[in-house]
Design an enzyme around this catalytic site. Structure first.
Site, PDB file in Angstrom:
ATOM      1  CG  ASP A  52      -1.815   1.180   1.338  1.00  0.00           C
ATOM      2  OD1 ASP A  52      -1.694   2.098   0.505  1.00  0.00           O
ATOM      3  OD2 ASP A  52      -2.650   1.215   2.267  1.00  0.00           O
ATOM      4  CB  VAL A  53       2.230   3.357  -2.744  1.00  0.00           C
ATOM      5  CG1 VAL A  53       2.988   2.229  -3.414  1.00  0.00           C
ATOM      6  CG2 VAL A  53       0.951   3.692  -3.491  1.00  0.00           C
ATOM      7  CG  ASN A  79      -1.277   4.405 -12.768  1.00  0.00           C
ATOM      8  OD1 ASN A  79      -1.771   5.170 -13.591  1.00  0.00           O
ATOM      9  ND2 ASN A  79      -1.917   3.319 -12.334  1.00  0.00           N
ATOM     10  CE1 TYR A 145      -8.655  11.109  -8.278  1.00  0.00           C
ATOM     11  CE2 TYR A 145      -9.663  12.649  -9.825  1.00  0.00           C
ATOM     12  CZ  TYR A 145      -8.877  11.541  -9.579  1.00  0.00           C
ATOM     13  OH  TYR A 145      -8.321  10.849 -10.634  1.00  0.00           O
ATOM     14  CE  LYS A 149      -5.360  11.937  -9.370  1.00  0.00           C
ATOM     15  NZ  LYS A 149      -4.213  10.990  -9.475  1.00  0.00           N
TER      16      LYS A 149
END
Length: 249
Positions: A52-53, A79, A145, A149
């Site tokens: 889990d990054v 990604n 979100y 981003k």
């Protein structure tokens, strides 16, 4: 590559392998990742690392695995990302806010910082991060979100300025709507928040595109291959739209 087991990430892995690269990719689900590795049929050129990054240790372990397996790191693709939930800003709770930033921003920082420890000494390399059209605009229900981003674009620009003289480039790709399993799984939840239907949500995003259609994973992957190649050496600090003209920038 973080998040390479499925969707856009899986297609990027495939395109990199087709170009002759060796690839280490990560994912949260061990079974899905190992199945993807087998289906890629690339032998020793493909390695899956589960984890889990959003956890620093797992993000760093994925980066280090590439060096341990292949002797060096040339390209990092950030990604991994997603939409843990949807809410209008005034109704966004702390958990949704923190979870969204963890997977879309903090994971990028952890992997990028670790990659730079390898790329800067060798004075070469590429860092490619998936942002989104939401990194250039903001749609209702996607406040957290969109914030994340937008932030990865800022982080990417900072990295590009810092390491450009050292032979390392850093860029973002901003895809339009891509009909991945994540969109199909999470889209109905977004529609519920907005008081509409899944089909109407998809139609609204597609209608913004000058092409009149959704972006494909292969189109996004092709941009990643370009940025990783020698032909992409002059591109850095950019947020490149692959969205069929949805943002027209």
């Amino acid at each position: 590559m973080t998040g390479g087991s499925r969707g856009i990430g899986r297609r990027v892995v495939e395109r990199f392998l087709d170009a002759g690269a060796s690839v280490v990719f990560s994912g949260r689900d061990e079974a899905t990742g190992e199945q993807a590795r087998k289906e890629l049929d690339a032998g020793d050129r493909a390695l899956f690392v589960g984890g889990d990054v959003t956890r620093r240790q797992d993000a760093e372990r994925m980066v280090d695995a590439a060096v341990e397996r292949f002797g060096r790191l040339d390209v990092l693709v950030n990604n991994a990302g997603g939409m843990p939930g949807f809410a209008l800003v005034g109704e966004t709770d702390d958990a949704l806010w923190h979870d969204t930033l963890a997977v879309n921003l903090h994971a990028v920082f952890y992997a990028t910082r670790r990659a730079l420890a390898h790329l800067v000494p060798q004075r070469s390399g590429r860092i490619i991060t998936m942002s989104s059209i939401e990194g250039k605009q903001a749609d209702p229900g996607l406040g957290a979100y969109a914030t994340a981003k937008h932030a990865v674009i800022g982080l990417t620009k900072a990295v590009a300025r810092e390491v450009g003289p050292l032979g390392v480039t850093a860029n973002c790709i901003c895809p339009g709507i891509v009909m991945t399993d994540m969109i199909q799984d999470r889209g109905p939840l977004a529609a519920q928040v907005l008081g509409t239907t899944y089909d109407q949500v998809v139609a609204a995003f597609v209608a913004k595109a000058a092409t009149g259609r959704a972006t494909t994973a292969d189109e996004v992957a092709a941009m990643a291959v370009l940025l990783a190649s020698e032909a992409g050496a002059g591109i850095t600090g950019a947020a490149l739209s692959v969205d069929g003209g949805a943002t027209c920038s």
